[in-house]
Design a protein around this motif. Structure first.
Motif, PDB file in Angstrom:
ATOM      1  N   GLN A  40       0.830  -1.213   0.000  1.00 33.52           N
ATOM      2  CA  GLN A  40       0.000   0.000   0.000  1.00 33.52           C
ATOM      3  C   GLN A  40       0.861   1.259   0.000  1.00 33.52           C
ATOM      4  OE1 GLN A  40      -2.599  -0.575   3.429  1.00 33.52           O
ATOM      5  NE2 GLN A  40      -4.328  -0.654   2.019  1.00 33.52           N
ATOM      6  N   ALA A  41       1.948   1.250   0.759  1.00 37.65           N
ATOM      7  CA  ALA A  41       2.811   2.434   0.847  1.00 37.65           C
ATOM      8  C   ALA A  41       3.414   2.778  -0.509  1.00 37.65           C
ATOM      9  CB  ALA A  41       3.914   2.203   1.873  1.00 37.65           C
ATOM     10  N   ILE A  42       3.913   1.755  -1.218  1.00 32.71           N
ATOM     11  CA  ILE A  42       4.543   2.005  -2.513  1.00 32.71           C
ATOM     12  C   ILE A  42       3.493   2.386  -3.555  1.00 32.71           C
ATOM     13  CG2 ILE A  42       5.882   0.993  -4.396  1.00 32.71           C
ATOM     14  CD1 ILE A  42       7.211  -0.817  -2.216  1.00 32.71           C
ATOM     15  N   LYS A  72      12.140   3.364  -2.086  1.00 35.39           N
ATOM     16  CA  LYS A  72      12.779   3.242  -0.770  1.00 35.39           C
ATOM     17  C   LYS A  72      12.155   4.228   0.223  1.00 35.39           C
ATOM     18  CE  LYS A  72      17.348   3.379   1.329  1.00 35.39           C
ATOM     19  NZ  LYS A  72      18.785   3.531   1.102  1.00 35.39           N
ATOM     20  N   SER A  73      11.906   5.448  -0.223  1.00 37.38           N
ATOM     21  CA  SER A  73      11.296   6.464   0.630  1.00 37.38           C
ATOM     22  C   SER A  73       9.917   6.020   1.117  1.00 37.38           C
ATOM     23  CB  SER A  73      11.196   7.783  -0.129  1.00 37.38           C
ATOM     24  OG  SER A  73      10.532   8.748   0.634  1.00 37.38           O
ATOM     25  N   ALA A  74       9.132   5.411   0.238  1.00 37.06           N
ATOM     26  CA  ALA A  74       7.799   4.936   0.609  1.00 37.06           C
ATOM     27  C   ALA A  74       7.887   3.821   1.651  1.00 37.06           C
ATOM     28  CB  ALA A  74       7.059   4.443  -0.630  1.00 37.06           C
ATOM     29  N   VAL A  75       8.848   2.916   1.485  1.00 35.86           N
ATOM     30  CA  VAL A  75       9.014   1.801   2.422  1.00 35.86           C
ATOM     31  C   VAL A  75       9.470   2.324   3.782  1.00 35.86           C
ATOM     32  CG1 VAL A  75      10.295  -0.335   2.888  1.00 35.86           C
ATOM     33  CG2 VAL A  75       9.455   0.140   0.577  1.00 35.86           C
ATOM     34  N   VAL A  76      10.414   3.250   3.780  1.00 31.94           N
ATOM     35  CA  VAL A  76      10.898   3.848   5.033  1.00 31.94           C
ATOM     36  C   VAL A  76       9.773   4.599   5.738  1.00 31.94           C
ATOM     37  CG1 VAL A  76      12.459   5.587   5.999  1.00 31.94           C
ATOM     38  CG2 VAL A  76      13.314   3.926   4.333  1.00 31.94           C
TER      39      VAL A  76
END
Length: 88
Positions: A40-42, A72-76
């Motif tokens: 969902q974040a990505i 990577k920013s979305a996962v973090v």
């Protein structure tokens, strides 16, 4: 990060999947809830991205985006630790 169990902070090297998808590991993805949160974040931050996340192998594959920095920013932002960089 979910509270299903303790999460590791270890990371490993990402790989570029043969079909053009970006593939990388998320060592602290431990369950289906984690996988859904990462997906969902990505997909929520990167229009057109299609994500598969497998907590058993700790692999995430993203099709439709070559921007690993944004992925990577979305996962973090979701509270997880993606591997440092994709290779290939």
């Amino acid at each position: 990060m979910c509270s299903c169990q303790q999460h590791s902070t270890a990371t490993s090297v990402a790989t570029l999947a043969p079909n053009g998808a970006i593939s990388f590991r998320v060592e602290d993805m431990t369950c289906g809830h984690c996988a859904g949160t990462i997906k969902q974040a990505i997909e929520g931050r990167i229009p057109g991205a299609l994500v598969t996340a497998d907590p058993a192998s700790k692999l995430v594959n993203v099709q439709g985006s070559a921007d690993f920095a944004a992925i990577k920013s979305a996962v973090v932002a979701a509270g997880y630790t993606p591997s440092a960089e994709p290779i290939g």
